[in-house]
Design an enzyme around this catalytic site. Structure first.
Site, PDB file in Angstrom:
ATOM      1  N   TYR A 107       0.834  -1.003  -0.531  1.00 22.83           N
ATOM      2  CA  TYR A 107       0.070   0.119  -0.460  1.00 22.83           C
ATOM      3  C   TYR A 107       0.771   1.255   0.328  1.00 22.83           C
ATOM      4  CZ  TYR A 107      -4.475   2.421   0.530  1.00 22.83           C
ATOM      5  OH  TYR A 107      -5.265   2.656  -0.526  1.00 22.83           O
ATOM      6  N   ARG A 160      -8.383  10.949  -7.776  1.00 26.78           N
ATOM      7  CA  ARG A 160      -7.311  11.711  -6.725  1.00 26.78           C
ATOM      8  C   ARG A 160      -6.919  10.240  -6.673  1.00 26.78           C
ATOM      9  NH1 ARG A 160      -7.805  11.656  -1.717  1.00 26.78           N
ATOM     10  NH2 ARG A 160      -7.372   9.971  -2.402  1.00 26.78           N
ATOM     11  N   LYS A 178      -6.327  -1.830  -0.671  1.00 25.20           N
ATOM     12  CA  LYS A 178      -6.806  -2.100  -0.431  1.00 25.20           C
ATOM     13  C   LYS A 178      -7.138  -3.594   0.481  1.00 25.20           C
ATOM     14  CE  LYS A 178      -7.827   1.944   1.917  1.00 25.20           C
ATOM     15  NZ  LYS A 178      -7.794   3.561   1.894  1.00 25.20           N
ATOM     16  N   GLU A 249     -13.106   4.842  -2.693  1.00 18.73           N
ATOM     17  CA  GLU A 249     -11.671   4.658  -2.579  1.00 18.73           C
ATOM     18  C   GLU A 249     -10.963   6.019  -3.358  1.00 18.73           C
ATOM     19  OE1 GLU A 249     -10.008   3.620   0.632  1.00 18.73           O
ATOM     20  OE2 GLU A 249      -9.061   5.139  -0.526  1.00 18.73           O
ATOM     21  N   ASP A 250     -11.181   7.705  -3.652  1.00 16.41           N
ATOM     22  CA  ASP A 250      -9.680   7.864  -4.207  1.00 16.41           C
ATOM     23  C   ASP A 250     -11.064   8.443  -5.331  1.00 16.41           C
ATOM     24  OD1 ASP A 250      -7.374   7.730  -1.993  1.00 16.41           O
ATOM     25  OD2 ASP A 250      -6.273   6.666  -3.708  1.00 16.41           O
ATOM     26  N   ASP A 272     -13.604   5.428   2.243  1.00 14.05           N
ATOM     27  CA  ASP A 272     -12.028   5.669   3.171  1.00 14.05           C
ATOM     28  C   ASP A 272     -11.566   7.011   3.640  1.00 14.05           C
ATOM     29  OD1 ASP A 272     -11.154   4.411   5.850  1.00 14.05           O
ATOM     30  OD2 ASP A 272      -9.375   4.412   4.158  1.00 14.05           O
ATOM     31  N   ASP A 273     -11.173   7.825   2.404  1.00 11.17           N
ATOM     32  CA  ASP A 273     -10.625   9.065   2.550  1.00 11.17           C
ATOM     33  C   ASP A 273     -11.497   9.994   3.489  1.00 11.17           C
ATOM     34  OD1 ASP A 273      -8.583   7.742   0.470  1.00 11.17           O
ATOM     35  OD2 ASP A 273     -10.733   8.210  -1.161  1.00 11.17           O
ATOM     36  N   ASN A 412       0.344  12.344   1.803  1.00 14.71           N
ATOM     37  CA  ASN A 412       0.870  10.981   1.327  1.00 14.71           C
ATOM     38  C   ASN A 412       1.688  11.130  -0.658  1.00 14.71           C
ATOM     39  OD1 ASN A 412       1.089   8.024   2.691  1.00 14.71           O
ATOM     40  ND2 ASN A 412      -1.276   8.312   3.021  1.00 14.71           N
TER      41      ASN A 412
HETATM   42  P1  NAD Z   1      -8.092  16.709  -1.389  1.00 14.02           P
HETATM   43  O1  NAD Z   1      -8.255  16.694  -2.722  1.00 14.02           O
HETATM   44  O2  NAD Z   1     -10.073  15.988  -0.855  1.00 14.02           O
HETATM   45  O3  NAD Z   1      -7.763  17.702  -0.907  1.00 14.02           O
HETATM   46  C1  NAD Z   1      -6.555  18.326  -0.587  1.00 14.02           C
HETATM   47  C2  NAD Z   1      -6.322  20.018  -0.218  1.00 14.02           C
HETATM   48  O4  NAD Z   1      -5.189  20.526   0.025  1.00 14.02           O
HETATM   49  C3  NAD Z   1      -7.707  20.471  -0.989  1.00 14.02           C
HETATM   50  O5  NAD Z   1      -8.001  21.526  -0.205  1.00 14.02           O
HETATM   51  C4  NAD Z   1      -6.718  22.107  -1.877  1.00 14.02           C
HETATM   52  O6  NAD Z   1      -6.819  23.158  -1.320  1.00 14.02           O
HETATM   53  C5  NAD Z   1      -5.766  21.409  -0.183  1.00 14.02           C
HETATM   54  N1  NAD Z   1      -4.339  22.886  -0.765  1.00 14.02           N
HETATM   55  C6  NAD Z   1      -3.684  22.452  -2.108  1.00 14.02           C
HETATM   56  N2  NAD Z   1      -2.490  23.165  -1.799  1.00 14.02           N
HETATM   57  C7  NAD Z   1      -2.913  23.562  -1.014  1.00 14.02           C
HETATM   58  C8  NAD Z   1      -1.880  24.519  -0.763  1.00 14.02           C
HETATM   59  N3  NAD Z   1      -0.526  25.076  -1.360  1.00 14.02           N
HETATM   60  N4  NAD Z   1      -1.473  24.698   0.859  1.00 14.02           N
HETATM   61  C9  NAD Z   1      -3.421  24.297   1.616  1.00 14.02           C
HETATM   62  N5  NAD Z   1      -3.433  23.871   1.030  1.00 14.02           N
HETATM   63  C10 NAD Z   1      -3.558  23.012  -0.319  1.00 14.02           C
HETATM   64  O7  NAD Z   1      -7.361  15.283  -0.754  1.00 14.02           O
HETATM   65  P2  NAD Z   1      -7.694  14.670   0.611  1.00 14.02           P
HETATM   66  O8  NAD Z   1      -8.070  13.400   0.155  1.00 14.02           O
HETATM   67  O9  NAD Z   1      -8.101  15.744   1.609  1.00 14.02           O
HETATM   68  O10 NAD Z   1      -5.908  13.672   0.474  1.00 14.02           O
HETATM   69  C11 NAD Z   1      -5.489  15.508   0.955  1.00 14.02           C
HETATM   70  C12 NAD Z   1      -4.055  14.138   1.109  1.00 14.02           C
HETATM   71  O11 NAD Z   1      -3.654  13.636   2.428  1.00 14.02           O
HETATM   72  C13 NAD Z   1      -2.992  13.652   0.088  1.00 14.02           C
HETATM   73  O12 NAD Z   1      -1.858  13.450   0.477  1.00 14.02           O
HETATM   74  C14 NAD Z   1      -3.164  11.956   0.891  1.00 14.02           C
HETATM   75  O13 NAD Z   1      -2.799  10.942   0.376  1.00 14.02           O
HETATM   76  C15 NAD Z   1      -3.660  12.028   2.483  1.00 14.02           C
HETATM   77  N6  NAD Z   1      -3.936  10.792   3.058  1.00 14.02           N
HETATM   78  C16 NAD Z   1      -3.409  10.524   4.395  1.00 14.02           C
HETATM   79  C17 NAD Z   1      -4.262   9.585   5.082  1.00 14.02           C
HETATM   80  C18 NAD Z   1      -3.436   8.875   5.860  1.00 14.02           C
HETATM   81  O14 NAD Z   1      -2.097   8.825   5.987  1.00 14.02           O
HETATM   82  N7  NAD Z   1      -3.962   8.184   6.856  1.00 14.02           N
HETATM   83  C19 NAD Z   1      -5.798   9.392   5.088  1.00 14.02           C
HETATM   84  C20 NAD Z   1      -6.168  10.296   3.884  1.00 14.02           C
HETATM   85  C21 NAD Z   1      -5.371  11.603   3.070  1.00 14.02           C
END
Ligand code: NAD
Length: 555
Positions: A107, A160, A178, A249-250, A272-273, A412
């Site tokens: 993963y 995404r 997953k 997912e994604d 899950d996200d 991530n």
């Molecule tokens: P998403 O696309 O829904 O959200 C990303 C957000 O970041 C958006 O609101 C965007 O406006 C904002 N953004 C982009 N550039 C920016 C900047 N320069 N400054 C501030 N904000 C900015 O994505 P998501 O599902 O919310 O996931 C975001 C990240 O979190 C991904 O990298 C994902 O892999 C990670 N994530 C990690 C876990 C975990 O570790 N458990 C779980 C879920 C998501």
């Protein structure tokens, strides 16, 4: 002509068990060199295998030796895929016996790289590809799947993928990975798991013009045609696999929130996200408070990012604070978001729906550091998918404002992490209570060694899935995710906390999943959402349901 016909041997024996080449080519039954002498005679395997009969332990040791020789994680991902396609039991033994080593390969972060390269490293298909061009015949395609026991589907439309954007049909790596974790971490039987990609095209031009791209080479389907395809898929999946749990997912923001809102009270589903991330992050905050000694209701949390993860976490945090006595308005007032345009405040008129709950009355702040200085948060949570954004100045400010600042850099894969573990501990002189989205090694600061652990969704979704399946839950509710978060936080031990770990060791994940599943099933039963009657000792029941990767004896 099949291998079997060519060999002249029958494809299956009197008991219906495949024989000869057929069983060696069936990953669900193949034992490879572990077929015993008696089995080799009974199944027509003599000569098709080298004479030495291996124990499962020897087989596992050989796989590990081979994997560890490979030059990088992508090669290891490819090797593990091939093992999964060859010998399912051995694959799960390797993954389950070595969770810290294998999870980052099957993963995040490696799966991200694998999805980017999917067409180039493609060997064998796994999962079901439902393409936009299949509209009208989804039900018949679901019938092509070889197993009828499907209890959980993980589906993506690839728009995404992690923090990597639109990877189209290459996103299949995500549901496949997953679902391996559902099996490894919560013992959901492999035959109950179905990975699906809805291939609705991709707007990633580089991918569309890549000659090895595996998906439809067209722009993404949008609007009513997209919704009709999703509707057809949901209806067909539920007809084909009654009661099936469907995990989204994604998907990109614009579809993720509305699809969740559309289906969450109609079927057993979750995203899950949004919801799994929320539970793992809230669990992290709950166990961080055991280190900081502060109360949940006194937290002020500033998110970098305002997407699925941020608003999902903020919503569950709101629910957790309300459960401790705050009004909804007061609870929401404790979460603040910063997106690419700066602090999310009421005066901003262009805000997407999901951000509006957290658009408070406040002067704008253009960058994250100004927002930290203005709001003086107790916790910062990075979910922006923009690497390096928790700068040393941000981290120093957090350490100036708080005795023990909570710092979660959850994005991530690793390149997108807001800061590394070493940066977090060093800039705060070891004060940070830290969690990460990608794996980092232990860090020593001023003679003390900190062991950062991943705020990994794999602590949460497998147990939630098991609890929902075991109880036959009609829906998966936020209350279940809050119960899951509390169960996860409760599993963190004092020795974990002493070394700065706010999550348990991954090696304990199956036990943790059993407790989470029990907590979820309890909520399902209490709220009249369970369709199955369960025994009193729920955690033992959940453990008893878990798949164990053991070879069947055929003779
Ligand atoms: P998403 O696309 O829904 O959200 C990303 C957000 O970041 C958006 O609101 C965007 O406006 C904002 N953004 C982009 N550039 C920016 C900047 N320069 N400054 C501030 N904000 C900015 O994505 P998501 O599902 O919310 O996931 C975001 C990240 O979190 C991904 O990298 C994902 O892999 C990670 N994530 C990690 C876990 C975990 O570790 N458990 C779980 C879920 C998501």
């Amino acid at each position: 002509m099949s291998d079997q016909q060519r060999s002249g041997a029958p494809a299956s024996g009197a008991s219906g068990v495949p024989t000869g080449f057929t069983i060696l080519r069936d990953p669900t039954r193949n034992k490879g060199t572990a077929f015993t002498e008696a089995e080799r005679d009974a199944l027509g395997l003599r000569g098709l295998l080298p004479p030495h009969v291996c124990s499962p332990e020897e087989q596992e040791a050989r796989v590990l030796e081979n994997l560890r020789r490979l030059p990088n994680n992508l090669e290891k991902w490819i090797a593990l895929r091939a093992l999964h396609d060859r010998n399912e039991v051995l694959y799960y033994r390797v993954v389950m016996d070595n969770p810290d080593e294998m999870q980052p390969i099957i993963y995040t972060p490696t799966v991200g790289l694998a999805c980017q390269q999917y067409g180039h490293i493609f060997q064998r298909p796994r999962g079901l590809f439902l393409a936009a061009s299949d509209a009208g015949r989804i039900a018949s395609i679901l019938r092509n799947w070889p197993y009828r026991e499907v209890a959980i589907i993980v589906v993506t439309d690839g728009e995404r993928i992690l923090g990597l954007g639109d990877l189209g049909a290459n996103g299949m790596g995500i549901p496949v990975g997953k679902l391996s974790l559902y099996t490894a971490c919560a013992g959901i039987h492999p035959r109950q798991c179905l990975p699906i990609v809805l291939d609705v095209g991709t707007n990633n031009e580089a991918l569309r013009s890549d000659r090895f791209y595996i998906g439809l080479r067209q722009e993404r389907l949008r609007g009513p045609a997209y919704d009709a395809l999703v509707d057809e898929f949901i209806a067909a999946a539920r007809a084909e696999f009654p009661g099936v749990l469907i995990q989204f997912e994604d998907f990109a923001n614009h579809n993720a929130f509305r699809l969740l809102a559309k289906y969450r009270n109609r079927i057993a589903t979750f995203n899950d996200d949004i919801q799994g991330t929320a539970a793992v992050a809230v669990a992290g905050i709950l166990s961080s408070l055991r280190i900081t000694g502060k109360k949940l209701v006194d937290q002020r949390v500033l998110f970098l990012g305002a997407g699925e993860a941020a608003t999902g976490i903020a919503d569950l945090l709101t629910a957790a604070m309300m459960a401790e006595g705050l009004s909804e308005a007061d609870a929401r007032a404790r979460s603040w978001l910063v997106d690419s345009q700066g602090l999310v405040v009421k005066s901003r008129t262009e805000l997407a729906e999901h951000k509006r709950h957290y658009a408070h009355d406040h002067a704008p702040a253009g960058d994250f550091l100004s927002a930290v200085e203005a709001l003086r948060p107790t916790a910062i949570i990075g979910v922006s998918a923009v690497g390096g954004t928790f700068t040393p100045r941000v981290l120093e400010a957090m350490a100036r404002i708080n005795d023990r600042p909570i710092v979660f850099a959850l994005s991530n894969p690793t390149s997108k992490s807001e800061c590394t573990a070493s940066e977090a501990y060093k800039a705060t002189r070891g004060k940070a209570v830290f969690a990460c989205g990608s794996p980092f090694d232990p860090v020593t600061v001023d003679g003390k060694t900190f062991v950062p652990r991943q705020g990994n969704n794999s602590y949460i979704f497998p147990g939630v899935g098991l609890g929902a399946i075991a109880s036959g839950a009609k829906h998966v509710t936020d209350e279940m995710f809050l119960a899951a978060a509390r169960a996860l936080a409760a599993s963190v031990t004092e020795p974990d906390l002493e070394q700065g770990s706010i999550y348990p060791a991954l090696a304990r994940v199956r036990d943790v999943s059993a407790h989470i599943a029990a907590a979820v099933a309890e909520v399902a039963t209490a709220r009249g959402l369970a369709t199955k009657t369960l025994p009193k000792d729920l955690a033992s029941h959940m453990r008893a349901l878990m798949y164990e990767p053991r070879y069947v004896t055929y003779a």
